[in-house]
Scaffold this motif. Structure first.
Motif, mmCIF file in Angstrom:
data_model
loop_
_atom_site.group_PDB
_atom_site.id
_atom_site.type_symbol
_atom_site.label_atom_id
_atom_site.label_comp_id
_atom_site.label_asym_id
_atom_site.label_seq_id
_atom_site.Cartn_x
_atom_site.Cartn_y
_atom_site.Cartn_z
ATOM 1 N N GLY A 13 5.913 -87.523 29.036
ATOM 2 C CA GLY A 13 4.721 -87.790 29.510
ATOM 3 C C GLY A 13 3.906 -88.865 28.675
ATOM 4 N N ASP A 14 2.308 -88.792 29.503
ATOM 5 C CA ASP A 14 1.885 -89.838 28.818
ATOM 6 C C ASP A 14 1.562 -89.453 27.368
ATOM 7 N N PHE A 15 1.256 -88.640 26.545
ATOM 8 C CA PHE A 15 1.679 -88.192 25.428
ATOM 9 C C PHE A 15 2.050 -88.575 24.141
ATOM 10 N N ALA A 16 3.903 -87.840 24.781
ATOM 11 C CA ALA A 16 4.619 -87.821 23.791
ATOM 12 C C ALA A 16 5.046 -89.077 23.355
ATOM 13 N N CYS A 35 14.030 -85.023 27.576
ATOM 14 C CA CYS A 35 14.457 -84.611 28.083
ATOM 15 C C CYS A 35 13.144 -84.134 29.018
ATOM 16 N N ASP A 36 12.978 -84.511 29.950
ATOM 17 C CA ASP A 36 11.977 -84.630 31.280
ATOM 18 C C ASP A 36 12.876 -83.672 32.467
ATOM 19 N N ILE A 37 11.747 -83.460 33.153
ATOM 20 C CA ILE A 37 12.842 -82.454 34.544
ATOM 21 C C ILE A 37 12.302 -83.916 35.595
ATOM 22 N N SER A 40 13.575 -89.789 35.975
ATOM 23 C CA SER A 40 13.151 -90.770 35.363
ATOM 24 C C SER A 40 12.170 -91.225 34.066
ATOM 25 N N LYS A 41 11.183 -90.202 34.235
ATOM 26 C CA LYS A 41 10.458 -90.598 33.045
ATOM 27 C C LYS A 41 11.121 -90.400 31.695
ATOM 28 N N ALA A 42 12.472 -89.301 31.363
ATOM 29 C CA ALA A 42 13.338 -89.583 30.550
ATOM 30 C C ALA A 42 13.764 -90.670 30.382
ATOM 31 N N PHE A 72 5.851 -81.301 24.637
ATOM 32 C CA PHE A 72 4.641 -81.723 24.935
ATOM 33 C C PHE A 72 4.977 -81.885 26.631
ATOM 34 N N ALA A 73 4.685 -80.740 26.919
ATOM 35 C CA ALA A 73 4.689 -80.225 28.812
ATOM 36 C C ALA A 73 3.489 -80.469 29.129
ATOM 37 N N GLN A 74 2.882 -79.635 30.311
ATOM 38 C CA GLN A 74 1.974 -80.004 30.425
ATOM 39 C C GLN A 74 0.999 -77.989 30.151
ATOM 40 N N LEU A 77 1.981 -74.334 30.251
ATOM 41 C CA LEU A 77 3.323 -74.201 29.877
ATOM 42 C C LEU A 77 3.222 -73.990 28.693
ATOM 43 N N HIS A 78 2.692 -74.381 27.576
ATOM 44 C CA HIS A 78 3.593 -74.395 26.174
ATOM 45 C C HIS A 78 3.563 -72.732 25.923
ATOM 46 N N GLY A 79 3.048 -71.935 25.994
ATOM 47 C CA GLY A 79 3.320 -70.711 25.130
ATOM 48 C C GLY A 79 4.601 -70.149 25.936
ATOM 49 N N ALA A 95 2.501 -78.871 21.815
ATOM 50 C CA ALA A 95 0.498 -79.983 21.282
ATOM 51 C C ALA A 95 -0.733 -78.658 21.508
ATOM 52 N N VAL A 96 -1.849 -79.384 21.761
ATOM 53 C CA VAL A 96 -2.353 -78.177 21.868
ATOM 54 C C VAL A 96 -2.685 -77.817 23.011
ATOM 55 N N PRO A 97 -2.740 -76.873 23.993
ATOM 56 C CA PRO A 97 -3.089 -75.339 23.334
ATOM 57 C C PRO A 97 -1.786 -75.177 22.865
HETATM 58 N N1 LIG Z 1 -5.731 -85.008 21.709
HETATM 59 C C1 LIG Z 1 -4.083 -84.253 21.482
HETATM 60 O O1 LIG Z 1 -4.671 -83.591 20.645
HETATM 61 C C2 LIG Z 1 -3.651 -84.342 23.356
HETATM 62 C C3 LIG Z 1 -4.461 -85.347 23.975
HETATM 63 C C4 LIG Z 1 -3.884 -85.668 25.181
HETATM 64 C C5 LIG Z 1 -2.615 -84.636 25.382
HETATM 65 N N2 LIG Z 1 -2.439 -83.673 25.258
HETATM 66 C C6 LIG Z 1 -1.385 -82.851 25.307
HETATM 67 O O2 LIG Z 1 -0.058 -83.108 25.839
HETATM 68 C C7 LIG Z 1 0.792 -81.868 26.861
HETATM 69 C C8 LIG Z 1 1.421 -83.644 27.117
HETATM 70 O O3 LIG Z 1 0.679 -84.542 27.885
HETATM 71 P P1 LIG Z 1 0.402 -85.880 28.893
HETATM 72 O O4 LIG Z 1 -1.361 -85.867 29.154
HETATM 73 O O5 LIG Z 1 1.775 -86.200 28.746
HETATM 74 O O6 LIG Z 1 0.403 -84.501 29.988
HETATM 75 P P2 LIG Z 1 1.992 -85.246 31.617
HETATM 76 O O7 LIG Z 1 1.410 -84.480 32.427
HETATM 77 O O8 LIG Z 1 1.923 -86.552 31.341
HETATM 78 O O9 LIG Z 1 3.849 -84.926 31.164
HETATM 79 C C9 LIG Z 1 3.897 -83.358 30.693
HETATM 80 C C10 LIG Z 1 5.417 -84.032 31.082
HETATM 81 O O10 LIG Z 1 6.438 -82.861 30.749
HETATM 82 C C11 LIG Z 1 7.439 -82.459 31.754
HETATM 83 N N3 LIG Z 1 7.554 -81.347 31.664
HETATM 84 C C12 LIG Z 1 7.472 -80.363 31.574
HETATM 85 N N4 LIG Z 1 8.255 -78.751 31.955
HETATM 86 C C13 LIG Z 1 9.004 -79.377 31.338
HETATM 87 C C14 LIG Z 1 10.084 -78.581 30.744
HETATM 88 N N5 LIG Z 1 9.960 -77.174 31.325
HETATM 89 N N6 LIG Z 1 11.344 -79.367 31.337
HETATM 90 C C15 LIG Z 1 11.382 -80.374 30.338
HETATM 91 N N7 LIG Z 1 10.312 -81.482 31.174
HETATM 92 C C16 LIG Z 1 8.823 -80.511 31.115
HETATM 93 C C17 LIG Z 1 6.682 -83.190 33.045
HETATM 94 O O11 LIG Z 1 7.620 -83.360 33.923
HETATM 95 C C18 LIG Z 1 5.758 -84.033 32.626
HETATM 96 O O12 LIG Z 1 6.391 -85.382 32.506
HETATM 97 C C19 LIG Z 1 -0.601 -81.152 26.977
HETATM 98 O O13 LIG Z 1 -0.395 -80.373 27.054
HETATM 99 C C20 LIG Z 1 -2.208 -81.586 27.002
HETATM 100 O O14 LIG Z 1 -2.832 -80.285 26.373
HETATM 101 C C21 LIG Z 1 -2.964 -83.356 23.779
#
Ligand SMILES: NC(=O)c1ccc[n+]([C@@H]2O[C@H](COP(=O)([O-])OP(=O)(O)OC[C@H]3O[C@@H](n4cnc5c(N)ncnc54)[C@H](O)[C@@H]3O)[C@@H](O)[C@H]2O)c1
Length: 400
Positions: A13-16, A35-37, A40-42, A72-74, A77-79, A95-97
């Motif tokens: 997503g946006d952060f990874a 990997c992404d579900i 197209s993102k992957a 780096f999922a939402q 979902l981290h836990g 990624a946090v939390p």
């Molecule tokens: N400063 C920081 O520490 C900071 C800043 C931004 C985001 N984050 C954290 O980073 C994480 C990601 O943020 P983002 O903005 O990239 O979110 P995002 O929603 O843009 O991306 C998350 C991606 O994870 C994918 N995904 C979900 N479950 C999956 C699975 N089982 N297998 C494969 N892919 C899966 C989703 O399809 C999505 O593309 C968030 O948890 C957010 O809390 C931390």
């Protein structure tokens, strides 16, 4: 025996995107997959970073050549993802939390204890210069005993990425379910953990389908949450998480740190240290030590304060406070990107070094739990009208 890492990044997503090259460029990493579900993102990552794709998280778990997973999922979902990865024998960078559930934090600690695998939560604020400064100065004894501090993560929802805003089941997550940018700053600096919390919330008034019952999966109606936390060292911290707020940068900061002998105060690019003397206090402006070097270069410009308030110079530029820490970064990082007050490189180096050497990093599972759980309980307190609640603690790695 040390084994190089083959890392699978979960969530494109946006952060990874800020971390793929840092994993690829680390000397202890052999190969990186993504990997992404959403395929197209992957694919987008494959093209941009020249990495191979793995179709599903489940495939990653089965692959023996992959020994580390970077989640780096939402946020909610981290836990579950971290627990599955540890059970499958993978080191975990998350990624946090850490999680949205106390029991999952506890379970992750148990899995780390049982398996000896490395777990790290990538809390960017741990390496924010203001937090580093307070941590170091407190350790040196300059503040005396910690008595009171303030930290907060102020990030207006309108400034969040568009995918986050589009997913209305998750956008309205309780602010305290994402607590670590604020908690980590003050708890790391005060070298303590939370015993009790009482918190209040601001019931959102915008009626725009975010913080409303029946819309988000938590039925959460609070867009701002404010707490008082009683720490184990006898001090108190006021810790806030706000998502409707007319403020932008720095989004996470320690605004005050008071001890029996001295204090630190911050406001828009100005960092002040006071130290008690017989007659009063000695005041030192430590801004040039803490602010990113690029920011200091521009400090005499007329629009300086407004630029700071709009996030200028707060992404990839190191601060003098971070100079000691830079020395341990690999050579290969010199040309690579950074982010969030230049914290990304420290975090990925922490994880890769720890996992390669079979150790736990500084933000290990125990610390991650101590930064995450107070927020989860604080939200419960908000929902109970400010009731004071005990915060469960699962100890520290060093006392195991
Ligand atoms: N400063 C920081 O520490 C900071 C800043 C931004 C985001 N984050 C954290 O980073 C994480 C990601 O943020 P983002 O903005 O990239 O979110 P995002 O929603 O843009 O991306 C998350 C991606 O994870 C994918 N995904 C979900 N479950 C999956 C699975 N089982 N297998 C494969 N892919 C899966 C989703 O399809 C999505 O593309 C968030 O948890 C957010 O809390 C931390």
């Amino acid at each position: 025996m040390s084994r190089k890492l083959t890392v699978a990044i979960v969530g494109c997503g946006d952060f990874a995107k800020n971390f793929v090259n840092l994993f690829k460029g680390h000397p202890f990493v052999e190969k990186v997959y993504v990997c992404d579900i959403i395929r197209s993102k992957a694919e987008g990552y494959r093209k941009k970073f020249h990495v191979d794709i793995i179709d599903t998280f489940e495939t990653i778990l089965k692959r023996e050549d992959i020994n580390a997973v970077a989640i780096f999922a939402q946020r909610h979902l981290h836990g579950p993802l971290a627990m599955k990865a540890l059970c499958a024998g993978k080191h975990v960078y998350s990624a946090v939390p850490m999680s949205s559930k106390v029991e999952e934090c506890q379970k992750i600690i148990e899995l780390v204890k049982r398996t000896g695998l490395t777990y790290m939560m990538g809390e960017t604020c741990y390496y924010y210069p203001s937090s580093m400064y307070c941590r170091k100065t407190y350790k040196e004894g300059v503040f005396g005993k910690f008595v009171y501090g303030e930290s907060q993560y102020h990030h207006d929802i309108s400034h969040f990425p568009k995918d986050f805003l589009a997913d209305r089941r998750s956008t309205g997550v309780p602010p305290f379910y994402y607590p670590t940018h604020s908690t980590a700053m003050i708890l790391a600096a005060a070298d303590s953990f939370v015993k009790k919390v009482a918190a209040f919330g601001y019931v959102d008034q915008e009626h725009d389908g975010i913080y409303e019952e029946g819309v988000n999966q938590w039925d959460n109606i609070y867009s701002n949450e404010y707490s008082l936390m009683l720490l184990d060292n006898g001090g108190t911290a006021r810790v806030n998480e706000c998502r409707r707020i007319g403020y932008k940068a720095p989004s996470s900061y320690v605004s005050a740190f008071y001890g029996t002998q001295g204090a630190y105060q911050f406001n828009n690019a100005q960092h002040l240290l006071t130290q008690k003397t017989k007659e009063g206090v000695q005041l030192t402006d430590v801004s040039n030590l803490i602010n990113p070097i690029e920011m200091t270069v521009h400090k005499d410009e007329a629009d300086f304060q407004e630029n700071v308030a709009n996030h200028m110079w707060q992404w990839n530029c190191f601060s003098p406070q971070q100079q000691e820490e830079i020395k341990r970064l690999p050579e290969s990082y010199r040309e690579l990107e950074n982010g969030h007050m230049a914290s990304h490189q420290f975090l990925i180096d922490d994880f890769c070094s720890a996992a390669y050497q079979g150790k736990q990093p500084v933000i290990n599972a125990w610390k991650a739990a101590r930064y995450t759980i107070p927020g989860l309980i604080a939200h419960q307190s908000v929902c109970r009208g400010g009731e004071t609640m005990e915060v469960p603690d699962f100890g520290d790695m060093d006392t195991e």
